[in-house]
Each structure stands twice: as structure tokens, then as C-alpha cells.
Design a protein around this motif. Sequence first.
Motif, PDB file in Angstrom:
ATOM      1  N   THR A   2       0.811  -1.210   0.000  1.00  0.00           N
ATOM      2  CA  THR A   2       0.000   0.000   0.000  1.00  0.00           C
ATOM      3  C   THR A   2       0.847   1.264   0.000  1.00  0.00           C
ATOM      4  O   THR A   2       0.307   2.360   0.034  1.00  0.00           O
ATOM      5  N   GLY A   3       2.171   1.108  -0.008  1.00  0.00           N
ATOM      6  CA  GLY A   3       3.065   2.264  -0.029  1.00  0.00           C
ATOM      7  C   GLY A   3       3.579   2.664   1.329  1.00  0.00           C
ATOM      8  O   GLY A   3       4.316   3.646   1.444  1.00  0.00           O
ATOM      9  N   GLU A   4       3.225   1.928   2.375  1.00  0.00           N
ATOM     10  CA  GLU A   4       3.733   2.241   3.710  1.00  0.00           C
ATOM     11  C   GLU A   4       5.231   1.952   3.775  1.00  0.00           C
ATOM     12  O   GLU A   4       5.689   0.922   3.291  1.00  0.00           O
ATOM     13  N   LYS A   5       5.986   2.859   4.407  1.00  0.00           N
ATOM     14  CA  LYS A   5       7.445   2.719   4.438  1.00  0.00           C
ATOM     15  C   LYS A   5       7.957   2.609   5.864  1.00  0.00           C
ATOM     16  O   LYS A   5       7.465   3.291   6.762  1.00  0.00           O
ATOM     17  N   LEU A   6       8.943   1.741   6.053  1.00  0.00           N
ATOM     18  CA  LEU A   6       9.634   1.602   7.336  1.00  0.00           C
ATOM     19  C   LEU A   6      10.945   2.370   7.282  1.00  0.00           C
ATOM     20  O   LEU A   6      11.478   2.626   6.204  1.00  0.00           O
ATOM     21  N   VAL A 157       3.501   1.414  -5.190  1.00  0.00           N
ATOM     22  CA  VAL A 157       2.330   0.638  -5.609  1.00  0.00           C
ATOM     23  C   VAL A 157       2.528   0.084  -7.011  1.00  0.00           C
ATOM     24  O   VAL A 157       2.195  -1.072  -7.299  1.00  0.00           O
ATOM     25  N   LYS A 158       3.101   0.905  -7.900  1.00  0.00           N
ATOM     26  CA  LYS A 158       3.320   0.477  -9.281  1.00  0.00           C
ATOM     27  C   LYS A 158       4.283  -0.697  -9.355  1.00  0.00           C
ATOM     28  O   LYS A 158       4.078  -1.646 -10.120  1.00  0.00           O
ATOM     29  N   SER A 177      -5.898   8.482  -6.760  1.00  0.00           N
ATOM     30  CA  SER A 177      -4.667   9.016  -7.351  1.00  0.00           C
ATOM     31  C   SER A 177      -3.470   8.138  -7.065  1.00  0.00           C
ATOM     32  O   SER A 177      -2.465   8.196  -7.759  1.00  0.00           O
ATOM     33  N   GLU A 178      -3.547   7.309  -5.986  1.00  0.00           N
ATOM     34  CA  GLU A 178      -2.414   6.482  -5.609  1.00  0.00           C
ATOM     35  C   GLU A 178      -2.474   5.106  -6.254  1.00  0.00           C
ATOM     36  O   GLU A 178      -1.514   4.366  -6.230  1.00  0.00           O
TER      37      GLU A 178
END
Length: 316
Positions: A2-6, A157-158, A177-178
Motif C-alpha cells: 500500500t506504499g507504507e514505508k519503514l 504501488v506500481k 490518485s495512488e
Amino acid sequence: MTGEKLPPLVIGKCQKPRCFNRVDPNTLPVVYKFNKKAWMTSYIMEEWLKSLNRKMVCQKRKILLFLDNAPSHQKINLSNIKLQFFPANTTSKLQPMDQGITQCLKLKFRKRQLKKMVQEMDHSSKCGSEILKKNSLLDAIYWIDRSWKEVETPTIVKCFKNCVFFDKQIAACMPTSEVNVDDDDDDDEDDDVPLAVLQLSREIFGCEFLELTRIDACVETCDNREQDWDKPASEIIEEMNEEEEEEQEEEESEEYESVICRQKFCEHVEEMKMYASVHGHDKILEKLVHIDEMMTEDYIKCKSGVQTKISDFFKN
């Protein structure tokens, strides 16, 4: 997915390099680990996984984590993380990080590095390679942090979508948009790179800016060699000791200049605030005002000191 980053995990060669000075490694914007060769080891990986698992437990989440078959990636049972390893020789096709996420991060990092060098070269008689050696690990850590924060959610996501990691239920929970990212819309880092940076890339590294990730990809990140254990134990130990001595990091030879006093630092801040206001850099000015306030608070704390206890008067 989902695009969440650590926070990035950075591995250095020293527990506390000289460039850290009095900076506590635990306060850095990245997770900092170390060993003599700056390699990812099974111990560091296991420690990182357990830390991530504790975070998932606190958030009451369970996740599926895909890994390649690197020697440092060992199977470990965790309560809230399930590890799934890619089949051999499929990482380049199935690992979303290899579809452009890592490359995007590295290019943003290199762009920061080269921009800093262009600035230094304009005010120094030293050549680019000499200035490059002056970049410290602390500089690199903050460049990595800023670069990672700039990697956009649609890019992540891409890359997952290119590896067929795409769920309609997850997509429905995300902003339109994401999710609706054009596959042909590559995150071309070369579009907004100054010409001076492109030229410096050719002079120092001998390649185009977009090819810099090829240099990083050749750097060893873990020990892939196989030791010949049929040799006598004394020879094996001697060889391992020689390798450690040869590859052990040498401490920085040049000493740091004496620490600037508080008054001098505050004067510099005032000069920078004046520069920012004259040239209309409102964002820089806002940061400098915040720094000025922090220095004032720190001064008041030092001035106040610790209150003396009555029992202190009766100590011998």
C-alpha cells in the motif's frame, strides 16, 4: 504493497564512527547497525525482524514478508510476521524492490550527493574525488532518510503491481490518485537533474547519472563465499584473521576542528536568518527560527542547572 514505508536499515563498520561525535545512534532517523565489514548478517536480520514483529504486535497487525534467498535471510518463526522466500533466480522478476523502488532511492541519494559536491567545488580548489572522500557516514545517513521519504507512494504501488501484487480490496481502500498509476509513466530521475550534476557524474564515476545504480549493485552486502573447511583449523583461523585485518575499517585520519562555542553558533544562525529573510527563503527561515528557539531552551536548561539537594551539604 500500500506504499507504507519503514525506516531504512543502515549498516556501518563502527559502533560509533568519529563523525557521529556525541550523536546517539538511537536518535538517528534510520536503524543503525554495525559489523567489521558493513555486511548484512543473519544476526542483524533476525534482530531487525524481531523488532518489526514487536511493532506489528503493538499495532495488532499480521503481515506477509517476501524475501530472497540471501545467506543472511534465515527462516525464523514470528508471531505476527510470516516469511515467504522467493524461488531461486526469480528475485529480479518477483521482488517489487527490484522493480524500481531501490533504484529510485539510490538515484535520489546520488543526486543529493552530487548537488552537495557541486556546491563544495564552487567554494574550494579541491577536485571532485577529493571532496567525495570528505562525505561522512552521518551525511549519507541523512541523505538516505530524506531520499527514502521522497520515494512516492504511487512508485511503490506500481512496482508491486508489476510483480502481480495487486488486490482490489486493498485498492478500494486507497485514494484513486495512488492506485491508478500508468505503467508507462516511469519515475525518471533524470528529468530534474541539473546539468552540473550530470557532468559531475561522468567525471567522477565515469558513467551517466542513471547508471549509478549499477555501481551500487556491484557492492557486496553479505558474505557469499564458501569456506574450505577441509583445511587444518590453524590455517582457516589464520586466513580469517588476515581478512579481518585487511578489511577492517581505518579510522578517519584527519581530526575534527575544535567545537564551536555556543555564542559563535548563535551568531552564525543569526547570519543565516538574515540571509534567508533577504532572499525570501521562507522555509529555510522557519527552520532557522526553530533552531534558534531550541538553542535558547538548551541555554536556559544549562543556566538553571540541577537543583542542589539538602542532603548534598552533609556529604563528606
